[in-house]
Design an enzyme around this catalytic site. Structure first.
Site, PDB file in Angstrom:
ATOM      1  N   LYS A   1       0.844  -1.151  -0.141  1.00 19.24           N
ATOM      2  CA  LYS A   1      -0.075   0.027   0.125  1.00 19.24           C
ATOM      3  C   LYS A   1       0.973   1.240   0.265  1.00 19.24           C
ATOM      4  CE  LYS A   1      -0.136  -0.056   5.006  1.00 19.24           C
ATOM      5  NZ  LYS A   1       0.956  -1.101   5.097  1.00 19.24           N
TER       6      LYS A   1
ATOM      7  N   TYR B   1      -2.527   4.998   7.004  1.00 15.25           N
ATOM      8  CA  TYR B   1      -2.952   4.246   8.259  1.00 15.25           C
ATOM      9  C   TYR B   1      -3.967   4.882   8.854  1.00 15.25           C
ATOM     10  CZ  TYR B   1       1.073   1.393   7.999  1.00 15.25           C
ATOM     11  OH  TYR B   1       1.897   0.210   7.241  1.00 15.25           O
TER      12      TYR B   1
END
Length: 364
Positions: free
Chosen positions: A129, A213
């Site tokens: 990611k 995140y």
């Protein structure tokens, strides 16, 4: 707090189950082989050492543009020279039947190319990611995997981490009541000279790195998708680190239920925390998404307690690596599919747009 104790027991039982003998379907079947693409710090310090702990996968090949790294890690992990590739010879993985899975651990701007090439080579893909540097690239990655009838998974390790899973379970169980507020803060002081500070490699600044995140946690804690985003950026352009990328972005997301999430992404200050507050209490983590050392607290009925979970049979890295292999072998749905990565990419673009235009962005 009987409900919480029961839930802790259930979580512990589920984690312990990972230590049981191989299920009947897996007995007698070979492990699926990974090729690790990119031998930077994350791959060599967190991924390569963990593959040996997998039940359903093993290391079979290495891909790097640095011959010395292939020599070093090939020798360290017993990968033969016939299974070493550079970026020019990468497409030859198609001819190697030992490779079933490819883990792309490269700078963001290379994710799409090397994931698409792996899919076209007939391999299942796990990609770090953020999934890509644009939603257009993410869509192309999904299309390539679908066209090759191969799986595409994104490296959201927190989707396999017990404390994060427990936080989601507590919120879903009604422990906090009706959730009304999420705060999610992630940041660190980015040292100069890294590829992540160079837009052609990273595609952006802190939001394309540590900020994901905060974004992804807000979504999995909310259990719904946002309908409105408002963002602002602050970057000290006199700081040579930020010649091409942003430092800090703060954004707010509104969800259909009325829940509000306040999120922080930063390259100049240290953050690693989130909290979900509701009508009956809250669940909080600090640090929330580290490689290890998670700390969780809950508050309900006027009492704040620290939560300790049993050690998992598989840590988040091993569980993530194994998940793709198990999905290929059994057909179980991917927990972190390409579509999950695409949703984040579209939201990242909306956050950047809101900060740039100075207005809230309504989401379809």
């Amino acid at each position: 707090m009987g409900t919480r104790r029961e839930m802790l027991g259930a979580i512990g039982a589920g984690l312990a189950a990972g230590a049981l003998p191989l299920p009947a379907w897996a007995q007698g079947k070979r492990k699926l082989g990974y090729a690790i693409v990119g031998l930077g710090n994350y791959a060599t310090n967190q991924i390569l050492p963990r593959i040996a702990e997998c039940e359903f996968a093993e290391l079979k090949a290495l891909v790097s543009g640095t011959p010395a790294k292939l020599e070093k890690f090939g020798a360290q992990y017993g990968v033969p020279r016939t299974h070493w590739y550079d970026y020019q010879s990468y497409d030859r993985i198609k001819d190697n039947p030992d490779i079933d899975l490819v883990y792309v651990v490269l700078p963001n701007s290379m994710h799409a190319e090397y994931s698409i090439r792996a899919s076209r080579a007939g391999k299942h893909v796990l990609c770090e990611k953020p999934m890509a540097v644009s939603s257009t690239e993410a869509e192309a990655m999904i299309a390539a995997a679908a066209g090759a009838k191969r799986k595409l998974m994104i490296g959201y390790r927190c989707h396999f981490e017990p404390y994060n899973l427990h936080a989601v379970s507590l919120v879903k169980s009604g422990f906090v009541g009706r959730p009304t507020l999420i705060t999610a803060e992630h940041g660190f002081y980015a040292q100069p000279g890294q590829w992540r500070l160079d837009r052609p490699y990273s595609g952006g600044g802190s939001l394309m790195d540590i900020g994901i995140y905060s974004l992804n946690a807000a979504r999995y804690l909310a259990g719904e998708e946002p309908v409105l985003i408002s963002a602002m950026e602050f970057t000290d352009k006199s700081d040579p680190r930020f010649r091409t990328v942003e430092d800090r972005i703060d954004w707010q997301m509104q969800f259909p239920s009325g829940l509000i999430a306040n999120c922080v992404s930063s390259y100049s200050s240290g953050h690693n925390a989130y909290r979900v507050t509701g009508t009956k209490g809250w669940v909080g983590m600090e640090p929330a998404t580290p490689y290890q050392g998670h700390q969780m607290w809950t508050r309900a009925n006027g009492k704040t307690e620290q939560v300790s979970l049993p050690a998992p049979a598989k840590n988040q890295f091993v569980a993530q690596l194994d998940h793709l292999a198990e999905s290929v072998l059994t057909g179980i749905p991917l927990r972190a599919s390409g579509e999950e990565g695409l949703r984040d990419m579209r939201l990242i673009e909306a956050i950047y747009r809101s900060a740039r235009e100075g207005r809230a962005i309504k989401l379809a």
